[in-house]
Scaffold this motif. Structure first.
Motif, PDB file in Angstrom:
ATOM      1  N   THR A 179       0.830  -1.206   0.000  1.00 51.96           N
ATOM      2  CA  THR A 179       0.000   0.000   0.000  1.00 51.96           C
ATOM      3  C   THR A 179       0.860   1.249   0.000  1.00 51.96           C
ATOM      4  N   GLU A 234       1.986   1.966  -3.468  1.00 53.21           N
ATOM      5  CA  GLU A 234       0.844   2.469  -4.245  1.00 53.21           C
ATOM      6  C   GLU A 234       0.520   3.917  -3.887  1.00 53.21           C
ATOM      7  N   SER A 257       3.012   6.241  -5.444  1.00 52.99           N
ATOM      8  CA  SER A 257       2.794   6.421  -6.884  1.00 52.99           C
ATOM      9  C   SER A 257       1.588   7.310  -7.149  1.00 52.99           C
ATOM     10  N   ALA A 260       4.147   1.211  -9.235  1.00 52.94           N
ATOM     11  CA  ALA A 260       4.334   0.560  -7.941  1.00 52.94           C
ATOM     12  C   ALA A 260       3.964  -0.902  -8.085  1.00 52.94           C
ATOM     13  N   CYS A 314       8.685   1.373  -5.990  1.00 51.36           N
ATOM     14  CA  CYS A 314       8.020   2.513  -6.622  1.00 51.36           C
ATOM     15  C   CYS A 314       9.052   3.261  -7.453  1.00 51.36           C
ATOM     16  N   ARG A 347      -7.373   7.129  -0.645  1.00 53.16           N
ATOM     17  CA  ARG A 347      -7.343   5.684  -0.402  1.00 53.16           C
ATOM     18  C   ARG A 347      -8.156   5.300   0.831  1.00 53.16           C
TER      19      ARG A 347
END
Length: 192
Positions: free
Chosen positions: A16, A19, A22, A34, A51, A158
């Motif tokens: 995570t 992510e 990115s 990522a 990443c 997120r």
């Protein structure tokens, strides 16, 4: 191209984290990718995530072997995995620990290394020992790879609601922690 390798354990959010980093880069109109690499997929097993961030399209797809920056989410990995393998000369290292780099026995580490008590910050801000977003705040301060505002926006996207706000606040506190540590290092170097 700026390349980051994140070392953690299953359940700490290394995938995570890559992510989120990115997405923060995308929010700055940059290119990013990522992806993870795991052995056994179980809680506590070593996990590596990668990443890449660039102003141009990224064509390479293999794991990051020569990172510009390392994030170590669990300091016990320092004695189990060669986390520093391939680190570029002068590369940045951010370690999740309440102890200093010297206390961890890494004072001679080539490059720029700092620690952040990310797990403690996570527990204080949102009640869970998940250091991923917190460490990204520290990484943003240490390297300038993304702006803290972009990172906060990626975290809130997120994790909507209170959890996102708490993670973004913890990341901001880690960012401030690293900035303060860098100021102290500069002051110490000037005094010598």
């Amino acid at each position: 191209m700026f390349q980051v390798r994140i070392h953690g354990r299953g359940g700490q959010g290394a995938v995570t984290a890559a992510e989120l980093l990115s997405v923060a880069a995308f929010m700055e109109d940059r290119h990013a990718q990522a992806f993870p690499s795991f052995g056994s997929e179980r809680t506590g097993a070593p996990v590596v995530a990668f990443c890449r961030i660039d102003d141009r399209p990224i064509r390479v797809r293999e794991p990051v072997m020569r990172p510009d920056a390392l994030v170590v989410q669990d300091p016990t990995l320092l004695h189990q995995v060669n986390v520093f393998e391939g680190l570029r000369p002068g590369g940045a290292v951010l370690i999740n620990s309440p102890r200093s780099v010297d206390e961890l026995g890494l004072g001679e580490l080539a490059g720029h290394a700092l620690t952040v008590p990310a797990t403690a910050l996570a527990v204080r801000h949102f009640g869970r020992p998940v250091p991923n977003a917190v460490l990204l705040g520290g990484l943003a301060a240490l390297t300038g790879c993304v702006r803290i505002e972009s990172l906060g926006a990626a975290v809130r996207e997120r994790f909507p609601g209170e959890l996102g706000e708490a993670n973004a606040a913890a990341a901001r506190e880690a960012y401030d922690h690293v900035q303060k540590a860098q100021r102290e290092e500069r002051a110490h170097a000037q005094a010598d």
